[in-house]
Design an enzyme around this catalytic site. Sequence first.
Site, PDB file in Angstrom:
ATOM      1  N   ASP A   1      34.867   3.573 -24.886  1.00 54.23           N
ATOM      2  CA  ASP A   1      33.977   3.595 -26.039  1.00 54.23           C
ATOM      3  C   ASP A   1      34.141   2.367 -26.936  1.00 54.23           C
ATOM      4  OD1 ASP A   1      31.905   4.829 -27.550  1.00 54.23           O
ATOM      5  OD2 ASP A   1      33.396   5.373 -29.051  1.00 54.23           O
TER       6      ASP A   1
ATOM      7  N   ARG B   1      17.708  -8.203  -6.614  1.00 53.86           N
ATOM      8  CA  ARG B   1      18.020  -7.517  -5.364  1.00 53.86           C
ATOM      9  C   ARG B   1      18.815  -8.379  -4.397  1.00 53.86           C
ATOM     10  NH1 ARG B   1      12.817  -4.603  -2.964  1.00 53.86           N
ATOM     11  NH2 ARG B   1      14.466  -3.840  -1.578  1.00 53.86           N
TER      12      ARG B   1
ATOM     13  N   LYS C   1      28.777   6.148 -17.938  1.00 53.00           N
ATOM     14  CA  LYS C   1      29.871   5.165 -18.027  1.00 53.00           C
ATOM     15  C   LYS C   1      31.232   5.813 -17.773  1.00 53.00           C
ATOM     16  CE  LYS C   1      28.759   3.908 -22.235  1.00 53.00           C
ATOM     17  NZ  LYS C   1      27.527   4.686 -22.411  1.00 53.00           N
TER      18      LYS C   1
END
Length: 326
Positions: free
Chosen positions: A188, A253, A170
Site C-alpha cells: 500500500d 503485445r 495487487k
Amino acid sequence: MARKVKLVSHITVGHFFETHGESLKLEPINSSDGFNRKINEPSLNRPGLALAGYIDHFAYMRVQVLGNSEVEFLNKIDSEIRRERIRTICKTDIPCIVISRDARVHQDMLDICEEFRISLFRTPLNTMRFINSATFHLEHDFAPTTTAHGCMLDFRGIGVLIKGKSGSGKSETAIGLVERGGALIADDHVKIRNVNGKLTAFTDDFSRGFIEMRGIGIINVTNIYGLGSIRPDATLDIIVNLRPYSDLNEVDRVGITRETDKVLGVDVPIVDIPVAPGRDTARLVAVTALDLQLRRLGYDMAAEFNNRLSEKLANTTPPSPFTTHY
C-alpha cells in the site's frame, strides 16, 4: 506521473547520533547541548588546513573528523596557538566534531567545545572507515524521497512495484509471487529514495511484513511464509501496472519498445498487464521480472523474434506477377 518529492535540507546532530551512533560506535564525550545543531551536507570534512591556519573555503557545514594527523598536530603546537585555531573553527558554526581511533582529546578541545556548545564524539573506528560509513548513512538521510501506492516485492533479485486501481488484485498478485519465492517489501504505502541515481524502495518499520487481503483482512506474511518472505528494502527495477481487460487493445503485445516512468529523475521500465478472471497474474508478473533479468544479461526475447522475422522476410522471394498458376 507527478509525485510529491520530499527533500531534506538538514538533519540535527542529535538525530545523527540517535540513528547511527551504534553502527558508527560513537561515544559522546561532552554534554548534549549541541544536539540541536544542524548538519547541512551529507559529506564529512577533515579540518587539517583550518587547524594549520588556512580558513578560506572551510567546509564548516559538515561533520568535522579529526584523525591521528590532526590530533598529533594539535598536541605539538604551542598551547596559545592551539586554543586560537580550535576557537577559530568553532566560531564558524560547525555541527559537531568526531575524534577517530579513540584518540585522546586535549583538554583545550573539550573546554572550547563546551564554550561554543558543540558536541564532541569519539569512535574506535579508523578515520577512513568512519568517514566511508558515516557518508553512506548521511547520503541515505539526505536522499530525496517520494511515495507510491502499490505492492513492492523482490522477485529473484528484481525489484517489482505492482500498481493498479483499487480491487485490481495487487495484493493477491503479491502473495502469488511470495509463494513463488518472492519477498514482500511494502504493501500500500511504498517509500522510494534516490541515492546517487539508485532507487531503493522500503516502508515504515511498523508496517513491514503486513499485507491487506480483501475479504480476509490484515495478514502477517512472515507468520505464514517464514522470514524469507520479507525484506527491508529492494532496488526499484520495474513497475507493473495491472489494468482492466477492457484495455487489452491499448497494451503493447510485442514488447520491443519499453515505456518508462520517471521516478525521482530516474527512468524506470513500466509494463501494463491486463487482468481478467482466470488469468494467473502472479505468473505473468514473474515472467515480466525474469524477462527484465534476461535483458540485463544482454538477451532480449522480443528483439530476437523481431530479428528472426526480419530475416525470414528478407530471404523470402516474392512471387512474380507474371507467374501463371493452374
